[in-house]
Design a protein around this motif. Structure first.
Motif, PDB file in Angstrom:
ATOM      1  N   PHE B 283       0.820  -1.186  -0.134  1.00  0.00           N
ATOM      2  CA  PHE B 283       0.061   0.076   0.145  1.00  0.00           C
ATOM      3  C   PHE B 283       1.021   1.318  -0.079  1.00  0.00           C
ATOM      4  CE2 PHE B 283      -3.440   2.860   1.085  1.00  0.00           C
ATOM      5  CZ  PHE B 283      -3.043   3.611   1.979  1.00  0.00           C
ATOM      6  N   LEU B 284       1.935   1.170   0.836  1.00  0.00           N
ATOM      7  CA  LEU B 284       2.857   2.387   0.830  1.00  0.00           C
ATOM      8  C   LEU B 284       3.541   2.765  -0.525  1.00  0.00           C
ATOM      9  CD1 LEU B 284       4.628   2.062   4.419  1.00  0.00           C
ATOM     10  CD2 LEU B 284       2.810   4.088   3.883  1.00  0.00           C
ATOM     11  N   GLN B 285       3.537   1.768  -1.217  1.00  0.00           N
ATOM     12  CA  GLN B 285       4.477   1.854  -2.502  1.00  0.00           C
ATOM     13  C   GLN B 285       3.733   2.920  -3.637  1.00  0.00           C
ATOM     14  OE1 GLN B 285       5.004  -1.869  -4.195  1.00  0.00           O
ATOM     15  NE2 GLN B 285       6.472  -2.280  -2.778  1.00  0.00           N
ATOM     16  N   ASN B 286       2.242   3.131  -3.165  1.00  0.00           N
ATOM     17  CA  ASN B 286       1.630   4.087  -3.964  1.00  0.00           C
ATOM     18  C   ASN B 286       1.529   5.500  -3.266  1.00  0.00           C
ATOM     19  OD1 ASN B 286       0.674   2.012  -5.669  1.00  0.00           O
ATOM     20  ND2 ASN B 286      -1.046   1.772  -4.023  1.00  0.00           N
ATOM     21  N   ASP B 287       1.884   6.460  -4.308  1.00  0.00           N
ATOM     22  CA  ASP B 287       1.713   7.956  -3.947  1.00  0.00           C
ATOM     23  C   ASP B 287       0.340   8.083  -3.498  1.00  0.00           C
ATOM     24  OD1 ASP B 287       2.955  10.743  -5.828  1.00  0.00           O
ATOM     25  OD2 ASP B 287       2.974  10.372  -3.435  1.00  0.00           O
ATOM     26  N   PHE B 288       0.121   8.516  -2.178  1.00  0.00           N
ATOM     27  CA  PHE B 288      -1.274   8.821  -1.660  1.00  0.00           C
ATOM     28  C   PHE B 288      -2.113  10.044  -2.771  1.00  0.00           C
ATOM     29  CE2 PHE B 288      -0.333   6.249   1.252  1.00  0.00           C
ATOM     30  CZ  PHE B 288      -0.227   6.563   2.462  1.00  0.00           C
ATOM     31  N   GLN B 289      -1.509  10.762  -3.506  1.00  0.00           N
ATOM     32  CA  GLN B 289      -2.146  11.931  -4.283  1.00  0.00           C
ATOM     33  C   GLN B 289      -2.901  10.924  -5.346  1.00  0.00           C
ATOM     34  OE1 GLN B 289       0.206  12.979  -2.328  1.00  0.00           O
ATOM     35  NE2 GLN B 289       0.007  15.166  -2.157  1.00  0.00           N
ATOM     36  N   LEU B 296      -8.910   6.140  -0.245  1.00  0.00           N
ATOM     37  CA  LEU B 296      -7.648   6.300   0.844  1.00  0.00           C
ATOM     38  C   LEU B 296      -8.164   6.591   2.157  1.00  0.00           C
ATOM     39  CD1 LEU B 296      -4.541   6.783   1.052  1.00  0.00           C
ATOM     40  CD2 LEU B 296      -5.048   9.134   0.755  1.00  0.00           C
ATOM     41  N   LYS B 297      -9.272   6.965   2.458  1.00  0.00           N
ATOM     42  CA  LYS B 297      -9.654   7.125   3.800  1.00  0.00           C
ATOM     43  C   LYS B 297     -10.107   5.914   4.239  1.00  0.00           C
ATOM     44  CE  LYS B 297     -11.432  11.946   4.083  1.00  0.00           C
ATOM     45  NZ  LYS B 297     -12.521  12.731   3.966  1.00  0.00           N
ATOM     46  N   ILE B 319      -0.413   6.798  11.382  1.00  0.00           N
ATOM     47  CA  ILE B 319      -1.992   6.861  10.498  1.00  0.00           C
ATOM     48  C   ILE B 319      -2.875   7.629  10.626  1.00  0.00           C
ATOM     49  CG2 ILE B 319      -3.690   5.527   9.353  1.00  0.00           C
ATOM     50  CD1 ILE B 319      -2.174   3.139   9.609  1.00  0.00           C
ATOM     51  N   HIS B 320      -3.106   7.950  12.132  1.00  0.00           N
ATOM     52  CA  HIS B 320      -4.074   8.946  12.625  1.00  0.00           C
ATOM     53  C   HIS B 320      -3.986  10.301  12.075  1.00  0.00           C
ATOM     54  CE1 HIS B 320      -7.405   9.873  15.464  1.00  0.00           C
ATOM     55  NE2 HIS B 320      -6.761  10.999  15.645  1.00  0.00           N
ATOM     56  N   GLU B 321      -2.582  10.695  12.441  1.00  0.00           N
ATOM     57  CA  GLU B 321      -2.169  12.130  11.866  1.00  0.00           C
ATOM     58  C   GLU B 321      -2.380  12.232  10.298  1.00  0.00           C
ATOM     59  OE1 GLU B 321       1.938  12.835  13.461  1.00  0.00           O
ATOM     60  OE2 GLU B 321       1.903  14.250  11.571  1.00  0.00           O
ATOM     61  N   ILE B 322      -2.274  11.197   9.612  1.00  0.00           N
ATOM     62  CA  ILE B 322      -2.401  11.452   8.044  1.00  0.00           C
ATOM     63  C   ILE B 322      -4.030  11.565   7.979  1.00  0.00           C
ATOM     64  CG2 ILE B 322      -2.584  10.217   5.935  1.00  0.00           C
ATOM     65  CD1 ILE B 322       0.301   9.770   6.338  1.00  0.00           C
ATOM     66  N   GLU B 323      -4.684  10.953   8.637  1.00  0.00           N
ATOM     67  CA  GLU B 323      -6.144  11.065   8.493  1.00  0.00           C
ATOM     68  C   GLU B 323      -6.788  12.507   8.851  1.00  0.00           C
ATOM     69  OE1 GLU B 323      -7.425   7.871  10.971  1.00  0.00           O
ATOM     70  OE2 GLU B 323      -8.571   6.956   9.350  1.00  0.00           O
ATOM     71  N   THR B 324      -5.884  12.856  10.000  1.00  0.00           N
ATOM     72  CA  THR B 324      -6.353  14.398  10.198  1.00  0.00           C
ATOM     73  C   THR B 324      -6.089  15.421   9.129  1.00  0.00           C
ATOM     74  OG1 THR B 324      -5.759  13.676  12.301  1.00  0.00           O
ATOM     75  CG2 THR B 324      -6.073  16.114  12.090  1.00  0.00           C
ATOM     76  N   HIS B 325      -4.762  15.096   8.569  1.00  0.00           N
ATOM     77  CA  HIS B 325      -4.291  16.054   7.390  1.00  0.00           C
ATOM     78  C   HIS B 325      -5.258  15.743   6.318  1.00  0.00           C
ATOM     79  CE1 HIS B 325      -0.692  17.805   8.950  1.00  0.00           C
ATOM     80  NE2 HIS B 325      -0.268  16.816   9.365  1.00  0.00           N
ATOM     81  N   LEU B 326      -5.686  14.653   6.010  1.00  0.00           N
ATOM     82  CA  LEU B 326      -6.607  14.400   4.891  1.00  0.00           C
ATOM     83  C   LEU B 326      -7.973  15.363   4.978  1.00  0.00           C
ATOM     84  CD1 LEU B 326      -7.089  10.613   3.583  1.00  0.00           C
ATOM     85  CD2 LEU B 326      -6.709  12.744   2.317  1.00  0.00           C
ATOM     86  N   LYS B 327      -8.324  15.330   6.407  1.00  0.00           N
ATOM     87  CA  LYS B 327      -9.657  15.663   6.719  1.00  0.00           C
ATOM     88  C   LYS B 327      -9.357  17.472   6.309  1.00  0.00           C
ATOM     89  CE  LYS B 327     -11.574  16.291  10.768  1.00  0.00           C
ATOM     90  NZ  LYS B 327     -11.843  16.029  12.299  1.00  0.00           N
ATOM     91  N   ASN B 328      -8.219  18.045   6.687  1.00  0.00           N
ATOM     92  CA  ASN B 328      -8.078  19.288   6.691  1.00  0.00           C
ATOM     93  C   ASN B 328      -7.427  19.729   5.446  1.00  0.00           C
ATOM     94  OD1 ASN B 328      -8.769  19.324   9.217  1.00  0.00           O
ATOM     95  ND2 ASN B 328      -6.612  19.339  10.006  1.00  0.00           N
ATOM     96  N   THR B 330      -4.542  19.052   4.028  1.00  0.00           N
ATOM     97  CA  THR B 330      -3.209  19.479   4.220  1.00  0.00           C
ATOM     98  C   THR B 330      -2.186  18.503   3.896  1.00  0.00           C
ATOM     99  OG1 THR B 330      -3.263  19.156   6.564  1.00  0.00           O
ATOM    100  CG2 THR B 330      -3.564  21.436   5.771  1.00  0.00           C
ATOM    101  N   LEU B 331      -2.594  17.350   3.326  1.00  0.00           N
ATOM    102  CA  LEU B 331      -1.835  16.178   3.152  1.00  0.00           C
ATOM    103  C   LEU B 331      -0.717  16.560   2.090  1.00  0.00           C
ATOM    104  CD1 LEU B 331      -1.480  13.376   4.019  1.00  0.00           C
ATOM    105  CD2 LEU B 331      -2.532  12.690   2.043  1.00  0.00           C
ATOM    106  N   THR B 332       0.428  16.076   2.430  1.00  0.00           N
ATOM    107  CA  THR B 332       1.787  16.558   1.464  1.00  0.00           C
ATOM    108  C   THR B 332       2.359  14.880   1.095  1.00  0.00           C
ATOM    109  OG1 THR B 332       3.377  16.879   3.048  1.00  0.00           O
ATOM    110  CG2 THR B 332       2.045  18.789   2.081  1.00  0.00           C
ATOM    111  N   LYS B 333       3.021  15.036   0.133  1.00  0.00           N
ATOM    112  CA  LYS B 333       4.198  13.843  -0.204  1.00  0.00           C
ATOM    113  C   LYS B 333       4.881  13.397   1.256  1.00  0.00           C
ATOM    114  CE  LYS B 333       4.529  13.518  -4.933  1.00  0.00           C
ATOM    115  NZ  LYS B 333       4.992  13.918  -6.302  1.00  0.00           N
ATOM    116  N   LEU B 334       5.347  14.528   1.850  1.00  0.00           N
ATOM    117  CA  LEU B 334       6.204  14.316   2.962  1.00  0.00           C
ATOM    118  C   LEU B 334       5.490  13.532   3.893  1.00  0.00           C
ATOM    119  CD1 LEU B 334       8.004  17.694   3.500  1.00  0.00           C
ATOM    120  CD2 LEU B 334       8.947  15.439   3.062  1.00  0.00           C
ATOM    121  N   HIS B 335       4.157  13.461   4.088  1.00  0.00           N
ATOM    122  CA  HIS B 335       3.426  12.837   5.108  1.00  0.00           C
ATOM    123  C   HIS B 335       3.615  11.144   4.721  1.00  0.00           C
ATOM    124  CE1 HIS B 335       1.319  16.643   5.880  1.00  0.00           C
ATOM    125  NE2 HIS B 335       2.027  16.253   6.767  1.00  0.00           N
ATOM    126  N   ARG B 336       3.456  10.803   3.526  1.00  0.00           N
ATOM    127  CA  ARG B 336       3.547   9.482   3.433  1.00  0.00           C
ATOM    128  C   ARG B 336       4.860   8.899   3.536  1.00  0.00           C
ATOM    129  NH1 ARG B 336       5.054   6.262  -1.040  1.00  0.00           N
ATOM    130  NH2 ARG B 336       5.302   8.151  -2.421  1.00  0.00           N
TER     131      ARG B 336
END
Lengths: 124, 749
Positions: B283-289, B296-297, B319-328, B330-336
């Motif tokens: 799963f992590l191999q894919n770019d989240f974008q 994704l959620k 993962i929780h942090e990423i979910e928060t960023h998704l909600k706001n 504010t998700l970036t490549k760095l998060h993955r």
């Protein structure tokens, strides 16, 4: 051997408090799920002690435990009402005390806590 | 005196005299007059004072310099003011604020001195007490302070309040402002609760409010607890205790507990863990974008749930942090990348504890040792019964037996904890035990008793070998003791070395004990070399200490090591240095049943031989079975393979068969009858067969060097056969017999 009125909108709390109180040798004379019901139950049964949850849904203009407390104190200025509260509600409890509540119990409720409050209020 | 009516003067004078400590002296300081108040406070009688020098009331605690200054001032005509400690008649004391002024005549000439004193004893006492209290407060670690019903902080507070509250001074300030400057809600609660408290008279109600006031507070950098007490003057006492560090410790402990929980859960849910980890890696191999947001959620949420079942806390939080960023949004490549890093850290923790291969998706199953034993004994029976020497079966039998082999490294690793415990119990400063050696070297279970017995070597090193820190320091040795255990596979032997940097063995003591135990005599000792003397320590009951405790003294520790070592047909060499330390070198043959090896090797060659006969020589193979004796009348050739082991291979061929072989090589129908050529042929065939077979040899034999074909005298051959493990295989073909002799020479280095 006191008569107790339990007021809480969560059934599990009503059940557990009942169990403990019965083990301590007291009678659950009535249960209420909101402030309005609490007032009418109080009028009907005149319990020795009321265990009242502080935050409950609003029914008939009675917003929460504090409103119910005030009404009960009007009915009987010597009423013994103890607030049942979760962590973080200190401000509300203070208000309840200032309005006549005789004490409070912090959730989770335990037999010991109930025993202590009964002792303090001299409700043998 | 101005304007006082004469009748009142006396009255006033009396008033003064009663209440003011007055004295008049002459120019030399002799007392001429004292007031009643002076008499009262000094506890002298008037007669005892008049005519005496005024320093009658001087207290020895007062430095004489102050009086020098006083005298200088007044003799020059000026007034002196100051605080003086005076001595009472009963040796008690009193403090006064004194004003000494010269009395002048009309010409301005000093005719005497007058002093007016004010009793400040109580004030002085109060100041002293205050200083003492303040001293006490300043040395307390906690913050004490008091405040009144106006929330004003009072003067006396402990110094640490300033540290905890980050203030330079707090006296007279508002406690609510200072304490809860950054938290409106808590401030409100605090103010309300305190106000109610101050208003009510009932003590019980006060206590209830007290229990509801904020108990913990985070103030910029400090986390501290707050305790409240009601004082008798209705002020409140606050006790502040900084628990920032404590909480760090608590959270470290909590973290460790979480990690342990994770390990346990993963160990008990291995299959699920492996599956989950594999799919998450994918799963992590894919770019989240690139993934549609809702999908994704969902995926993240599912993974979070699954990871929480495995208690992989760090990954869950990430993962929780990423979910928060998704909600706001504010998700970036760095998060993955961050998530991947944290996930990998968790993985590393797991593999550190369980081993690298733990998470590999290769299926492994558990088999009980008895099951393997059952299979091998059944197989052995089958092999015994069969007439046809089923070498393939024998090889399979060997492989199955080796399933029980264990990593020597793991067998030794258990001693790491033992060493740490003994070192702690005996208060020796030691590096942790190091086990060095390949984790891939597997040994039979028979090694376990030996490796277990090594605990005696380790404990001897710690208890008797490695000195206490002070002694090591004295001899300029390294501060910490060190024990190293390393092993390697060399020449088909396990070489296991255990060495310490302690003080080695005392040869004289060994000799003495050996003689005492009658293992040798004073005369025989002279004939022994150092190694032989050192070897005495392995004897039964050989203990060189006078006491017996939980760990040592019984003299049987090393004896058991020797016993286990002999069972493995191993040997030991001791190296002893009184400064560098003691080291044991154990040499243990790697494969116990070398005899089996001859069979295995023979099987491998026979296999290839048969193929060769059938394919290359176009013969038919009728039977293959174990031969009993060699017939050296036949042509034969012997090649020795040396290296890990020394093995002799001899090939015997019937004449007819040789001729067939000649045809194969020469493609000529000419019949040969020169023995030399026949022998050369045999050698050639043997060479070929060995070349084909070596890859099929067990691992220990693959690195062999082929020797030059020779013909060994049959007597020599027979001797070898008797003294070593050998196997003779005979293959019957339509053109006669072929015999293969395999002799594995025991290592006698």
């Amino acid at each position: 051997m006191a008569n107790i009125l339990i007021v809480d909108d969560a059934e599990i709390i009503r059940i557990s408090i009942s169990k403990y109180m019965e083990k301590l040798g007291h009678t659950i004379i009535a249960k209420a799920t909101n402030g309005d019901e609490a007032i009418s139950q109080y009028k009907e049964y005149s319990p020795d002690l009321v265990l009242m949850d502080i935050s409950m849904p609003e029914i008939n203009g009675i917003k929460d435990g504090i409103d119910a407390l005030c009404e009960i104190m009007k009915i009987n200025s010597l009423a013994k009402v103890v607030m049942v509260t979760s962590q973080g509600e200190q401000r509300l409890v203070m208000e309840a005390i200032s309005k006549g509540a005789k004490g409070y119990i912090l959730k989770p409720v335990s037999k010991d806590k109930l025993h202590n409050i009964i002792d303090k209020l001299d409700l043998k | 005196m101005d304007n006082f009516p004469n009748s009142d003067v006396d009255f006033l004078l009396d008033l003064y005299g009663d209440n003011v400590i007055l004295s008049l002296t002459d120019t030399k300081g002799i007392i001429k007059y004292v007031s009643d108040a002076y008499v009262e406070i000094s506890e002298y009688s008037r007669d005892e004072l008049i005519g005496k020098p005024q320093n009658i009331v001087r207290h020895p605690d007062m430095p004489s310099s102050i009086f020098k200054e006083l005298w200088q001032t007044i003799t020059s005509g000026k007034t002196w003011k100051g605080e003086i400690k005076n001595l009472k008649k009963n040796k008690g004391f009193y403090w006064v604020k004194a004003t000494v002024t010269p009395q002048k005549d009309t010409n301005g000439i000093i005719i005497g001195y007058a002093s007016v004193r004010l009793d400040i004893t109580d004030k002085k006492k109060a100041i002293l007490l205050h200083d003492q209290i303040q001293n006490l407060l300043n040395n307390i670690e906690d913050g004490f302070l008091t405040f009144d019903k106006n929330f004003t902080i009072q003067e006396s507070y402990s110094k640490n309040c300033l540290n905890i509250l980050h203030q330079k001074s707090i006296a007279q300030k508002n406690i609510a402002e200072i304490l809860f400057s950054n938290d409106k809600e808590q401030k409100e609660t605090f103010l309300f609760g305190c106000k109610q408290l101050f208003q009510t008279d009932c003590l019980e109600t006060k206590e209830i409010y007290l229990s509801l006031l904020p108990q913990k507070h985070y103030n910029n950098q400090n986390l501290f607890t707050i305790d409240y007490k009601i004082l008798t003057d209705n002020n409140l006492l606050l006790l502040l205790r900084d628990i920032t560090n404590q909480t760090e410790l608590e959270s470290k402990i909590k973290y460790k507990q979480k990690m342990q929980k994770m390990f346990i859960t993963i160990a008990t849910h291995k299959e699920e863990a492996i599956e989950l980890i594999q799919s998450f890696k994918y799963f992590l191999q894919n770019d989240f974008q690139n993934i549609e947001t809702n999908k994704l959620k969902m995926n993240l949420h599912t993974f979070k749930g699954l990871f929480s079942q495995l208690e992989m806390v760090n990954t869950i939080e990430s993962i929780h942090e990423i979910e928060t960023h998704l909600k706001n949004n504010t998700l970036t490549k760095l998060h993955r990348i961050k998530l991947a890093n944290i996930f990998n850290r968790d993985i590393k923790m797991i593999t550190d504890v369980f081993g690298d291969s733990f998470l590999s998706p290769i299926t492994s199953i558990k088999i009980e040792v008895n099951q393997i034993d059952k299979i091998t004994s059944e197989l052995e029976k089958v092999i015994e019964k069969s007439n046809d020497n089923n070498y393939e079966l024998s090889e399979i039998l060997e492989s199955i037996k080796h399933l029980k082999d264990q990593s020597l490294f793991n067998m030794l690793k258990v001693h790491e904890i033992t060493v740490a415990n003994i070192a702690k119990a005996k208060n020796k400063n030691l590096y942790p035990l190091e086990i060095l050696g390949s984790k891939d070297i597997l040994v039979g279970r028979e090694f376990k008793n030996f490796t277990k017995s090594l605990v005696h070597i380790f404990s001897n090193s710690i208890i008797h070998g490695i000195e206490e820190s002070e002694i090591r320091k004295k001899y300029n040795k390294s501060k910490k003791g060190k024990i190293v255990c390393k092993f390697e596979l060399l020449n088909n032997n396990i070489i296991l070395n255990i060495s310490d940097n302690g003080k080695g063995l005392n040869i004289d003591k060994i000799i003495k004990k050996a003689i005492e135990l009658k293992l040798t005599t004073k005369e025989k000792i002279l004939e022994l070399d150092t190694q032989e003397i050192l070897q005495f320590i392995f004897s039964n009951d050989f203990s060189m200490i006078d006491y017996i405790d939980k760990f040592s003294g019984r003299g049987m520790g090393l004896a058991s090591v020797k016993y286990e070592l002999l069972r493995l047909k191993g040997s030991v060499h001791i190296k002893n240095d009184r400064f560098k330390g003691l080291s044991f070198q154990f040499i243990i043959p790697y494969k116990k049943e070398i005899g089996n090896d001859a069979v295995v090797l023979a099987n491998a060659i026979v296999d290839k031989t048969k193929k060769f006969l059938i394919k290359e020589l176009n013969t038919t193979v009728n039977n293959t079975f174990c031969g009993e004796s060699i017939n050296t009348d036949n042509y034969y050739s012997t090649i020795q393979l040396s290296g890990v082991n020394n093995v002799l291979f001899s090939l015997f061929m019937d004449e007819q068969l040789i001729e067939k072989t000649f045809q194969y090589f020469v493609q000529d129908n000419e019949i040969i009858n020169q023995n030399q050529i026949k022998e050369n042929l045999t050698a050639e065939v043997l060479n070929i067969l060995l070349g084909l077979s070596v890859p099929k040899f067990p691992q220990a034999y693959t690195q062999l060097k082929l020797g030059i074909p020779t013909i060994l005298d049959n007597v020599i051959l027979e001797t070898f056969m008797q003294n070593n493990h050998s196997t003779l295989m005979r293959i019957e073909t339509e053109y006669g017999n072929l015999e293969l002799l395999v002799i594995v020479l025991n290592n006698i280095n």
